[in-house]
Each structure stands twice: as C-alpha cells, then as structure tokens.
Design an enzyme around this catalytic site. Structure first.
Site, PDB file in Angstrom:
ATOM      1  N   HIS A  12       2.816  31.432 126.344  1.00  0.00           N
ATOM      2  CA  HIS A  12       1.538  32.160 126.449  1.00  0.00           C
ATOM      3  C   HIS A  12       1.066  32.742 125.108  1.00  0.00           C
ATOM      4  O   HIS A  12       0.320  33.727 125.083  1.00  0.00           O
ATOM      5  CB  HIS A  12       1.658  33.270 127.505  1.00  0.00           C
ATOM      6  CG  HIS A  12       2.628  34.365 127.153  1.00  0.00           C
ATOM      7  ND1 HIS A  12       3.314  35.084 128.096  1.00  0.00           N
ATOM      8  CD2 HIS A  12       3.028  34.872 125.968  1.00  0.00           C
ATOM      9  CE1 HIS A  12       4.080  35.984 127.505  1.00  0.00           C
ATOM     10  NE2 HIS A  12       3.916  35.882 126.217  1.00  0.00           N
ATOM     11  N   HIS A  59       1.765  42.880 128.239  1.00  0.00           N
ATOM     12  CA  HIS A  59       2.302  43.323 126.945  1.00  0.00           C
ATOM     13  C   HIS A  59       1.694  44.684 126.588  1.00  0.00           C
ATOM     14  O   HIS A  59       1.140  44.866 125.504  1.00  0.00           O
ATOM     15  CB  HIS A  59       1.965  42.317 125.851  1.00  0.00           C
ATOM     16  CG  HIS A  59       2.471  40.930 126.080  1.00  0.00           C
ATOM     17  ND1 HIS A  59       1.920  40.063 126.986  1.00  0.00           N
ATOM     18  CD2 HIS A  59       3.482  40.247 125.501  1.00  0.00           C
ATOM     19  CE1 HIS A  59       2.563  38.904 126.950  1.00  0.00           C
ATOM     20  NE2 HIS A  59       3.520  38.994 126.054  1.00  0.00           N
ATOM     21  N   HIS A 194      11.504  32.867 120.598  1.00  0.00           N
ATOM     22  CA  HIS A 194      10.754  33.572 119.555  1.00  0.00           C
ATOM     23  C   HIS A 194      11.233  34.998 119.427  1.00  0.00           C
ATOM     24  O   HIS A 194      11.737  35.589 120.373  1.00  0.00           O
ATOM     25  CB  HIS A 194       9.235  33.537 119.770  1.00  0.00           C
ATOM     26  CG  HIS A 194       8.671  34.204 121.008  1.00  0.00           C
ATOM     27  ND1 HIS A 194       9.047  33.910 122.285  1.00  0.00           N
ATOM     28  CD2 HIS A 194       7.694  35.146 121.145  1.00  0.00           C
ATOM     29  CE1 HIS A 194       8.335  34.623 123.152  1.00  0.00           C
ATOM     30  NE2 HIS A 194       7.513  35.388 122.479  1.00  0.00           N
ATOM     31  N   GLU A 241      11.438  36.224 127.729  1.00  0.00           N
ATOM     32  CA  GLU A 241      10.317  35.883 128.625  1.00  0.00           C
ATOM     33  C   GLU A 241      10.645  34.676 129.504  1.00  0.00           C
ATOM     34  O   GLU A 241      10.062  34.504 130.587  1.00  0.00           O
ATOM     35  CB  GLU A 241       9.047  35.582 127.810  1.00  0.00           C
ATOM     36  CG  GLU A 241       8.439  36.821 127.172  1.00  0.00           C
ATOM     37  CD  GLU A 241       7.258  36.505 126.249  1.00  0.00           C
ATOM     38  OE1 GLU A 241       6.553  37.455 125.866  1.00  0.00           O
ATOM     39  OE2 GLU A 241       7.031  35.329 125.882  1.00  0.00           O
TER      40      GLU A 241
HETATM   41  C1  DHB Z   1       3.348  35.736 120.025  1.00  0.00           C
HETATM   42  C2  DHB Z   1       4.092  35.288 121.123  1.00  0.00           C
HETATM   43  C3  DHB Z   1       4.092  36.014 122.311  1.00  0.00           C
HETATM   44  O1  DHB Z   1       4.807  35.661 123.407  1.00  0.00           O
HETATM   45  C4  DHB Z   1       3.325  37.154 122.424  1.00  0.00           C
HETATM   46  O2  DHB Z   1       3.299  37.805 123.602  1.00  0.00           O
HETATM   47  C5  DHB Z   1       2.581  37.605 121.338  1.00  0.00           C
HETATM   48  C6  DHB Z   1       2.597  36.900 120.153  1.00  0.00           C
HETATM   49  C7  DHB Z   1       3.306  34.988 118.732  1.00  0.00           C
HETATM   50  O3  DHB Z   1       4.092  34.049 118.522  1.00  0.00           O
HETATM   51  O4  DHB Z   1       2.436  35.303 117.901  1.00  0.00           O
HETATM   52 FE    FE Z   2       4.676  37.340 125.000  1.00  0.00          FE
END
Ligand code: DHB
Ligand code: FE
Length: 285
Positions: A12, A59, A194, A241
């Site tokens: 997302h 978020h 991530h 996540e």
């Molecule tokens: C990014 C990824 C995410 O899951 C999020 O909620 C906000 C930013 C990113 O990679 O920039």
């Molecule tokens: Fe996220």
C-alpha cells in the site's frame, strides 16, 4: 450463503497512489511496477464481486494514536478519503455495506473476536492505494461496496500472525453464513519487506518476500507460526504489515489457484508485492 471468489494481496505504498494521481505510471521509474499489475487488473475487471472486505491498517491518519484498536470493523454507509497532510487523494469516497458489516460483527463476536466498531472512519493510503491497485480508473465510484477491517500493525504489541490467520478463518465462516450478498472479494494489504526509520532504514529482504509469496499460497500455516520478532527481523519494522495478508488467506479455501503474482523493488522504500488468488473450485478465466 455468500462465497469468497477471490483474494488480492498488495502493498500500500503511498507513492504508488501519488504516481497514479499525477499521471506518472508510464515514467521509466514507475512503469515496471505498473506493468506487473496489468494481468491482475484485467482479471479483476472481469470478476467483480458484489461486495469486498479490505483488511488494512491506519497510519495515525483516520484514528490518532490515543486509541489503537487491535482489530476493528467499520459499519458506516460511507468512508471518506483521509487528508494525510497534502489534501485528499482525487479518488472516490468508499461506499460501505452496513448490513454486511453488522452480520460480520455479530458472527465474529460469537466466534470469539471482540472487534472495535467504527461508525465513522476516514481511510488513508493503507486503504485507498490497494483500491487503486485493484481499480486504476474508478470514475465516480469503486466497483462495489467495501467493508474495512483494521488491524494494529503500528504499535507494540501487534496481534500475532496466528491470531490474524484465525480471524481470517472466522471471517470465512461469517461470510459463508451471510444471506445478503452473493460474491465477496477480500483484500489483504501492506508489506512487503520495508523499514522506514532507524539504523536499518531502507532494509529490504527479497529472499523472505519470495518465501512469503510462495507460502501465502501453499502453506499459510507456516507463516502463521512466525513471531512478531521474526517479521521485524526478516521483513523490517514495517514489514510486520504482512500479518494482514494472513487475515485474507484465512478467509479462503485451503487450496486456491494463483491468478497472478508480481514483485518489484523498490516502490519508495518498500518491496512492492502483489498476489491474486481465485478461491473457486471451478476457476474463472
Ligand atoms: C512507505 C511504505 C508504507 O507501508 C507506508 O505506510 C508509508 C510509506 C514507503 O515506502 O514510502
Ligand atoms: Fe504502511
């Protein structure tokens, strides 16, 4: 009786939505990601459900950090697109399905899942970007009403992967018991690996992501056995996540047919993954 016809798992990342909103999907940096979505989008356009359930996380945009429900469900008629600080995305608000929401709520409560209820909720990129991955050009409305299920993945202690999988299984039973809809699509969102801050900011783990893409299809129990520390070590602090994909998978049959899968590094700071599964015993073209 209602039937889950498909499950869609997708990242997302907010900039995926921003690239679409700014007409940048053909730019060299973005086109490989969006080309990877093509076959899934074409199949989804031919397989429109009556209603969808979208498992996602907020978020701290729709709900602030004073209250962090572990699992929650929306019962509203409409969900507004949240303003995350740069104005609302130019996409439609989301039509809900209160009857279906109340059915799910009652059924899940009786099955041991004490959900928080949102009678009002603004939905952030965790919700709208997966909708855009599904339907790039929604026009005035998304393809069908959508019921949000929210999972806490942002504040320790997050629910376990096993509990998310069990919630999905209970959701599957609740959907099967619903007389009001025919076909249901379910989205599991977030991930893949991530980490946005700290010493490991920028961390990506393709080996773990590919294992996860295989196992979400064939061996979700293996993923349900991972601890939150496993997720954070192997997929980064925000990679947790991925537990939301297990809610989706739990609501589906033991055996599913993969329609399409894509993986692209990086979308912003994230490994962007997509997996689409047909849940029907007689698969559709
Ligand atoms: C990014 C990824 C995410 O899951 C999020 O909620 C906000 C930013 C990113 O990679 O920039
Ligand atoms: Fe996220």
């Amino acid at each position: 009786m209602s039937e889950v016809i498909w499950g869609l798992a997708t990242s997302h990342v907010p900039s995926i939505g921003a690239a679409m909103d700014r007409d940048m999907t053909g730019d060299p940096v973005w086109s490989p990601l969006f080309e990877g979505y093509g076959p899934a989008r074409e199949w989804l356009a031919r397989n429109k459900p009556d209603v969808a359930i979208l498992v996602y996380n907020d978020h701290a945009n729709g709900v602030d950090m004073d209250i962090v429900p572990t699992f929650a469900l929306g019962t509203a008629e409409r969900y507004r697109v949240a303003d995350e600080g740069f104005g609302r995305r130019p996409v439609p608000d989301v039509e809900g399905d209160p009857d279906f929401s109340f059915h799910l709520l009652r059924h899940l409560m009786d099955d041991g899942f004490d959900l928080t209820v949102f009678q009002e909720l603004d939905v952030d990129h965790g919700f709208t970007v997966p909708l855009s991955v599904w339907t790039p050009e929604p026009g005035d409305a998304w393809p069908c009403p959508v019921v949000p299920i929210m999972v806490n993945v942002i504040q320790y202690p997050q629910p376990t992967a096993a509990r998310c999988y069990a919630l999905g299984q209970a959701l599957g039973r609740a959907i099967a018991a619903y007389e009001g809809a025919g076909t249901v699509g379910i989205l599991g969102t977030g991930g893949m690996s991530h980490q946005l801050a700290g010493a490991r900011a920028g961390f990506i783990n393709p080996e773990f992501d590919h294992m996860f893409l295989d196992a979400i299809e064939e061996d979700p129990e293996k993923l349900a056995a991972l601890t939150r520390e496993d997720f954070i070590r192997e997929a980064g602090a925000e990679g947790i996540e991925l537990i939301m994909w297990l809610v989706m998978r739990g609501a589906m049959n033991e055996r599913v047919r993969r329609v399409h899968r894509a993986y692209h590094v990086p979308a912003s700071n994230t490994a962007a993954g997509l997996a689409l599964f047909d849940n029907r015993p007689e698969p559709s073209a």
